[in-house]
Design a protein around this motif. Structure first.
Motif, short mmCIF file in Angstrom:
data_model
loop_
_atom_site.label_atom_id
_atom_site.label_comp_id
_atom_site.label_asym_id
_atom_site.label_seq_id
_atom_site.Cartn_x
_atom_site.Cartn_y
_atom_site.Cartn_z
N TYR A 141 0.84 -1.21 0.00
CA TYR A 141 0.00 0.00 0.00
C TYR A 141 0.88 1.26 0.00
O TYR A 141 0.74 2.14 -0.86
N ASN A 170 -3.21 9.29 10.79
CA ASN A 170 -4.40 8.45 10.94
C ASN A 170 -5.69 9.26 10.86
O ASN A 170 -6.07 9.93 11.83
N HIS A 189 -10.03 -0.38 11.11
CA HIS A 189 -9.42 0.77 11.80
C HIS A 189 -9.82 0.82 13.27
O HIS A 189 -10.94 0.48 13.64
N LEU A 190 -8.88 1.31 14.05
CA LEU A 190 -9.02 1.25 15.51
C LEU A 190 -10.27 1.97 16.03
O LEU A 190 -11.07 1.37 16.77
N THR A 206 -9.53 -5.82 20.47
CA THR A 206 -8.23 -6.49 20.68
C THR A 206 -7.11 -5.49 20.47
O THR A 206 -7.08 -4.80 19.45
N PHE A 208 -3.48 -4.97 19.40
CA PHE A 208 -2.50 -5.73 18.63
C PHE A 208 -1.09 -5.51 19.18
O PHE A 208 -0.31 -4.73 18.64
N ARG A 221 0.00 6.48 17.42
CA ARG A 221 -0.38 7.06 16.13
C ARG A 221 -0.81 8.51 16.32
O ARG A 221 -1.23 8.91 17.40
N ARG A 282 0.24 -6.96 14.86
CA ARG A 282 -0.23 -7.08 13.48
C ARG A 282 0.96 -6.82 12.56
O ARG A 282 1.71 -5.87 12.78
N ASP A 285 3.00 -3.19 11.31
CA ASP A 285 2.67 -2.01 12.13
C ASP A 285 3.93 -1.39 12.73
O ASP A 285 4.57 -1.99 13.60
N1 UFG Z 1 -5.16 -1.61 16.32
C1 UFG Z 1 -5.42 -2.46 17.37
N2 UFG Z 1 -6.55 -3.21 17.30
C2 UFG Z 1 -7.42 -3.18 16.26
C3 UFG Z 1 -7.14 -2.30 15.18
C4 UFG Z 1 -5.98 -1.52 15.25
O1 UFG Z 1 -4.67 -2.54 18.34
O2 UFG Z 1 -8.41 -3.92 16.27
C5 UFG Z 1 -3.96 -0.77 16.38
C6 UFG Z 1 -3.01 -0.98 15.23
O3 UFG Z 1 -2.11 -2.02 15.53
C7 UFG Z 1 -2.35 0.39 15.13
C8 UFG Z 1 -3.41 1.37 15.62
O4 UFG Z 1 -4.36 0.57 16.30
O5 UFG Z 1 -1.28 0.44 16.01
C9 UFG Z 1 -4.11 2.08 14.49
O6 UFG Z 1 -4.53 1.12 13.53
P1 UFG Z 1 -5.44 1.47 12.28
O7 UFG Z 1 -5.70 0.21 11.55
O8 UFG Z 1 -6.61 2.27 12.75
O9 UFG Z 1 -4.54 2.45 11.44
P2 UFG Z 1 -3.07 2.21 10.86
O10 UFG Z 1 -2.15 3.03 11.71
O11 UFG Z 1 -2.72 0.81 10.67
O12 UFG Z 1 -3.26 2.76 9.39
C10 UFG Z 1 -3.29 4.11 9.09
C11 UFG Z 1 -4.09 4.34 7.82
C12 UFG Z 1 -3.39 3.72 6.64
C13 UFG Z 1 -1.97 4.18 6.60
C14 UFG Z 1 -1.28 3.88 7.90
C15 UFG Z 1 0.14 4.34 7.91
O13 UFG Z 1 -5.37 3.81 7.95
O14 UFG Z 1 -4.04 4.10 5.46
O15 UFG Z 1 -1.97 4.54 8.94
O16 UFG Z 1 0.91 3.31 8.46
F1 UFG Z 1 -1.30 3.56 5.63
#
Ligand code: UFG
Length: 329
Positions: A141, A170, A189-190, A206, A208, A221, A282, A285
């Protein structure tokens, strides 16, 4: 002024459309509705349903509308999915950019605002992350978005098209009036997952991994409100209209919140205690992603309105409470 919004029926794109209407700027939306929602676009807005990889589809839009600039949100954006299906990401994201740039050159439209991502940096060298820091994506991505930025750069040199790449951290929250918000076919998404737990649609949230090198062991974040993102796009378009050079800016608040802090903030906002379980890390991350947003503030004059994670979650909670099942299917 008339702007083409590719992906204007999606989460961030629809908030952009709403903001443009509030500012009396006419949006024209192109969306294949693969993940976007027709109901997220007001009925009085022109919505062309089709795929931006179809050059004839884009030519028709440019022929029928005098478009002054393009804001491009149309892309696949799930990190986890991209690890399993990289070619989907190169096909849709990079292929979409190729087709869009070709059509813009044909139609002589020379201003493009692009939705990029913090994922272009990969595991950061420094916190907060500055625009010139090393870019080393750790998932397809982020790689696809970096490739798209680079394509724009070469087209800028060859054809005089100018662009601004906005690297979001985020994105979260929803329109203040609760009319539009986040509704993904598969939620990963969280914040929406936490709020679905508060609504009783999920049993627990959960975490991660809690063995990251951060204060409480959970990932940090930088959460930024979706309407603040929309405002940055408008400022970026104004920047190009003023004749300024192509550029890239980070969009974040510059403050990091851990997963545990976000859960606690959501408990305060919703007034509901949440069942929390501890899971595995996950894949892909990074421990910490926090933006230095000083360039967007200094150069674009951007001033995010929502600076606390509570304020951001409050708007998301309003959307989820009014629309517990998202948009009508
Ligand atoms: N998380 C959990 N539990 C969940 C979902 C998420 O602990 O059920 C954690 C993730 O591990 C992460 C944080 O919450 O540490 C945020 O996770 P998100 O999935 O909400 O967002 P991301 O940081 O993974 O992703 C965002 C954007 C992406 C972008 C990325 C940059 O949604 O488009 O930031 O790394 F690419």
């Amino acid at each position: 002024m008339k702007l083409l919004i590719c992906g204007g029926a999606g989460y961030i794109g629809s908030h952009m459309v709403k903001r443009l209407l509030e500012k009396n700027i006419e949006p024209v939306v192109a969306d294949n509705l693969a993940t976007g929602h027709r109901q997220a676009v007001p009925e009085n807005v022109s919505l062309y349903q089709g795929d931006i990889r179809d050059g004839a589809f884009l030519d028709k839009i440019f022929r029928e509308n005098k478009i002054n600039g393009v804001i491009h949100f149309a892309a696949d954006s799930l990190v986890g999915e991209s690890m399993k299906a990289p070619l989907k990401y190169f096909g849709n994201n990079v292929g979409g950019m190729q087709s869009l740039l070709e059509a813009m050159v044909r139609a002589d439209v020379d201003k493009l605002i692009f939705s990029s991502t913090a994922a272009v940096y990969g595991e950061p060298e420094n916190i907060p992350i500055e625009e010139g820091d090393r870019k080393n994506p750790v998932n397809p991505y982020g790689e696809s978005k970096l490739m798209m930025e680079r394509m724009m750069r070469w087209v800028c040199l060859a054809h005089g098209l100018r662009y601004v790449a906005l690297r979001y951290f985020n994105a979260a929250g929803a329109a203040d009036d609760g009319t539009i918000g986040e509704d993904h076919p598969v939620e990963t998404h969280l914040i929406p997952l936490i709020l679905q737990t508060a609504l009783g649609q999920r049993d627990h949230i959960t975490i991660f991994g809690d063995d990251y090198p951060t204060q409480d062991g959970t990932c940090i974040r930088d959460y930024i409100h979706v309407t603040d993102l929309a405002d940055a796009h408008l400022l970026a378009m104004k920047y190009l209209i003023d004749g300024r050079e192509s550029a890239a800016f980070n969009l974040g608040n510059g403050t990091g919140f851990s997963v545990r802090e976000v859960i606690e903030a959501a408990e305060r906002v919703t007034g509901k205690p949440l069942k929390v379980e501890l899971g595995q890390r996950r894949q892909g991350d990074p421990a910490q992603l926090v933006a230095s947003g000083k360039n967007a503030r200094r150069v674009l004059g951007w001033q995010p309105e929502y600076t606390s994670v509570e304020a951001i979650i409050t708007t998301a909670w309003r959307w989820h409470s009014i629309h517990p099942d998202g948009y009508e299917k």
